[in-house]
Design an enzyme around this catalytic site. Structure first.
Site, mmCIF file in Angstrom:
data_model
loop_
_atom_site.group_PDB
_atom_site.id
_atom_site.type_symbol
_atom_site.label_atom_id
_atom_site.label_comp_id
_atom_site.label_asym_id
_atom_site.label_seq_id
_atom_site.Cartn_x
_atom_site.Cartn_y
_atom_site.Cartn_z
ATOM 1 N N GLU A 123 0.336 -2.301 -3.868
ATOM 2 C CA GLU A 123 -0.753 -1.195 -3.917
ATOM 3 C C GLU A 123 -1.505 -1.524 -5.342
ATOM 4 O O GLU A 123 -2.936 -1.542 -5.192
ATOM 5 C CB GLU A 123 -0.168 0.274 -3.737
ATOM 6 C CG GLU A 123 -0.951 1.268 -4.142
ATOM 7 C CD GLU A 123 -0.147 2.846 -3.826
ATOM 8 O OE1 GLU A 123 -0.368 3.301 -5.011
ATOM 9 O OE2 GLU A 123 0.394 2.900 -3.066
ATOM 10 N N LYS B 127 10.391 0.616 -1.991
ATOM 11 C CA LYS B 127 9.142 1.240 -2.233
ATOM 12 C C LYS B 127 8.704 0.835 -3.735
ATOM 13 O O LYS B 127 7.364 0.879 -3.678
ATOM 14 C CB LYS B 127 9.739 2.716 -2.365
ATOM 15 C CG LYS B 127 8.646 3.871 -2.623
ATOM 16 C CD LYS B 127 7.380 3.757 -1.942
ATOM 17 C CE LYS B 127 6.362 4.889 -2.293
ATOM 18 N NZ LYS B 127 6.142 5.241 -3.669
ATOM 19 N N ASN C 98 10.459 8.276 -6.647
ATOM 20 C CA ASN C 98 10.244 7.006 -7.016
ATOM 21 C C ASN C 98 11.139 6.620 -7.998
ATOM 22 O O ASN C 98 10.640 6.100 -8.959
ATOM 23 C CB ASN C 98 8.907 6.685 -7.500
ATOM 24 C CG ASN C 98 7.772 6.794 -6.513
ATOM 25 O OD1 ASN C 98 8.058 6.488 -5.226
ATOM 26 N ND2 ASN C 98 6.680 7.463 -6.827
ATOM 27 N N MET D 150 3.752 17.141 -2.709
ATOM 28 C CA MET D 150 4.080 16.355 -1.723
ATOM 29 C C MET D 150 5.399 17.034 -1.057
ATOM 30 O O MET D 150 5.436 16.949 0.184
ATOM 31 C CB MET D 150 4.339 14.967 -2.298
ATOM 32 C CG MET D 150 4.772 14.022 -1.298
ATOM 33 S SD MET D 150 4.610 12.173 -1.957
ATOM 34 C CE MET D 150 5.137 11.161 -0.503
ATOM 35 N N ARG E 168 12.247 28.114 -8.778
ATOM 36 C CA ARG E 168 12.824 29.075 -9.793
ATOM 37 C C ARG E 168 11.540 30.089 -10.079
ATOM 38 O O ARG E 168 12.010 31.046 -10.604
ATOM 39 C CB ARG E 168 13.106 28.272 -11.246
ATOM 40 C CG ARG E 168 14.490 27.688 -11.189
ATOM 41 C CD ARG E 168 14.580 26.988 -12.420
ATOM 42 N NE ARG E 168 13.895 25.614 -12.531
ATOM 43 C CZ ARG E 168 13.808 24.918 -13.448
ATOM 44 N NH1 ARG E 168 14.674 25.209 -14.665
ATOM 45 N NH2 ARG E 168 12.955 23.925 -13.590
ATOM 46 N N HIS F 234 6.528 -2.033 -2.549
ATOM 47 C CA HIS F 234 5.097 -1.328 -2.113
ATOM 48 C C HIS F 234 4.144 -0.918 -2.930
ATOM 49 O O HIS F 234 2.922 -1.194 -2.754
ATOM 50 C CB HIS F 234 5.834 -0.319 -0.947
ATOM 51 C CG HIS F 234 4.837 0.769 -0.697
ATOM 52 N ND1 HIS F 234 4.078 1.523 -1.552
ATOM 53 C CD2 HIS F 234 4.068 0.953 0.462
ATOM 54 C CE1 HIS F 234 3.133 2.355 -0.905
ATOM 55 N NE2 HIS F 234 3.257 1.881 0.396
#
Length: 301
Positions: free
Chosen positions: A180, A173, A95, A11, A31, A176
């Site tokens: 979901e 979030k 998150n 992502m 790294r 949200h």
């Protein structure tokens, strides 16, 4: 604009690439030398150390974190902090629990470093479709970051916005993701009922495709359901084990703290927990109790 990106997983890497395609200069920290070579092919400036990443950026610097919630965020901020100066900005796009975000924002504010929390939804499809971004933090700071959010969003005026002060982005979030959970559970249960009605020999993929257009239950989750059923109609080879990344638990805990009834989200979370118990003692006890009081048959292993 330019910014640094820490956390170049699937992502985070896609977000960095979307920013580059949108005309921004992105410096990526990794790294792993292989990761550095890969991101350089995508016109992301590689940085093998945090010091190198910070030195590649002009002040005031903007650094976006896409690392797992919890200790990794604290560890990354602790390592970055001595390298930053007043006016620099850290955007935390993972998150995280909003209470951790509030704590971190207060901590960084003692050095006049800004923390912006950007709850981000879009998954692996964000590179093509854009991301939904719920932003928390100082209004003036966020306004200065507008070009970044406009590039990441589905459209400059859609799919993103400042929702409140520090912590508000991650709180939004969290809710949200709780919603979901409930939506996914409803789709799962509905399609399970369809599958068990063997009398009609229903084509679940066909039904999903029909519902995708004009139906009141159409959604991106339904689009993904249709895609999954097209690829594997019987879902063979998939274990009935559903993980959770924490936001559903936090949502339920918050609902309890606020005296808000949230039975659908709560039950969806409990169903995920139940999916992991392949040797359910509680179900065994239920069967034994039915046998004790009513003489009902028990199914043996």
């Amino acid at each position: 604009m330019e910014l640094g990106m820490i956390g170049l997983g699937r992502m985070g890497g896609n977000m960095a690439q979307r920013l580059v395609l949108g005309g921004h200069r992105v410096v990526g920290y990794a790294r792993n030398p292989d990761t550095l070579r890969e991101i350089e092919k995508k016109d992301i400036v590689p940085a093998a150390t945090l010091e190198a990443l910070v030195n590649e950026l002009k002040s005031p610097r903007t650094i976006w974190l896409m690392v797992p919630a919890g200790a990794p965020v604290d560890e990354t901020i602790t390592a970055l902090w001595p390298l930053l100066i007043p006016g620099d900005i850290i955007i935390e796009g993972g998150n995280s629990n909003y209470k951790d975000t509030q704590r971190r924002a207060q901590m960084l504010a003692t050095s006049k470093i800004h923390l912006v929390d950007a709850g981000t939804s879009g998954g692996v499809w964000g590179l093509q479709n854009g991301y939904s971004i719920m932003v928390g933090g100082d209004e003036q700071v966020i306004e200065g970051l507008r070009p970044i959010f406009e590039t990441l969003a589905p459209a400059p005026d859609k799919g993103w916005g400042r929702v409140g002060p520090s912590g508000a982005g991650h709180f939004t979030k969290m809710i949200h993701n709780g919603i979901e959970y409930g939506m996914m559970q409803a789709y799962g249960e509905g399609f399970a009922i369809l599958r068990h009605k063997q009398e009609f020999n229903l084509d679940l993929h066909q039904i999903a495709e029909i519902w995708r257009d004009g139906s009141v239950v159409q959604s991106w989750l339904l689009d993904l359901t249709a895609a999954a059923l097209a690829e594997n109609p019987g879902l063979e080879g998939i274990a009935p084990y559903v993980a959770d990344s924490g936001e559903g638990r936090w949502t339920v805990a918050e609902a309890i703290d606020l005296d808000v009834a949230a039975p659908v989200i709560t039950l969806a979370l409990l169903q995920r927990l139940q999916s992991r118990d392949s040797d359910s003692f509680s179900n065994k006890l239920l069967s034994a109790l039915r046998n004790q009081f009513g003489g009902h048959a028990m199914k043996k292993e």
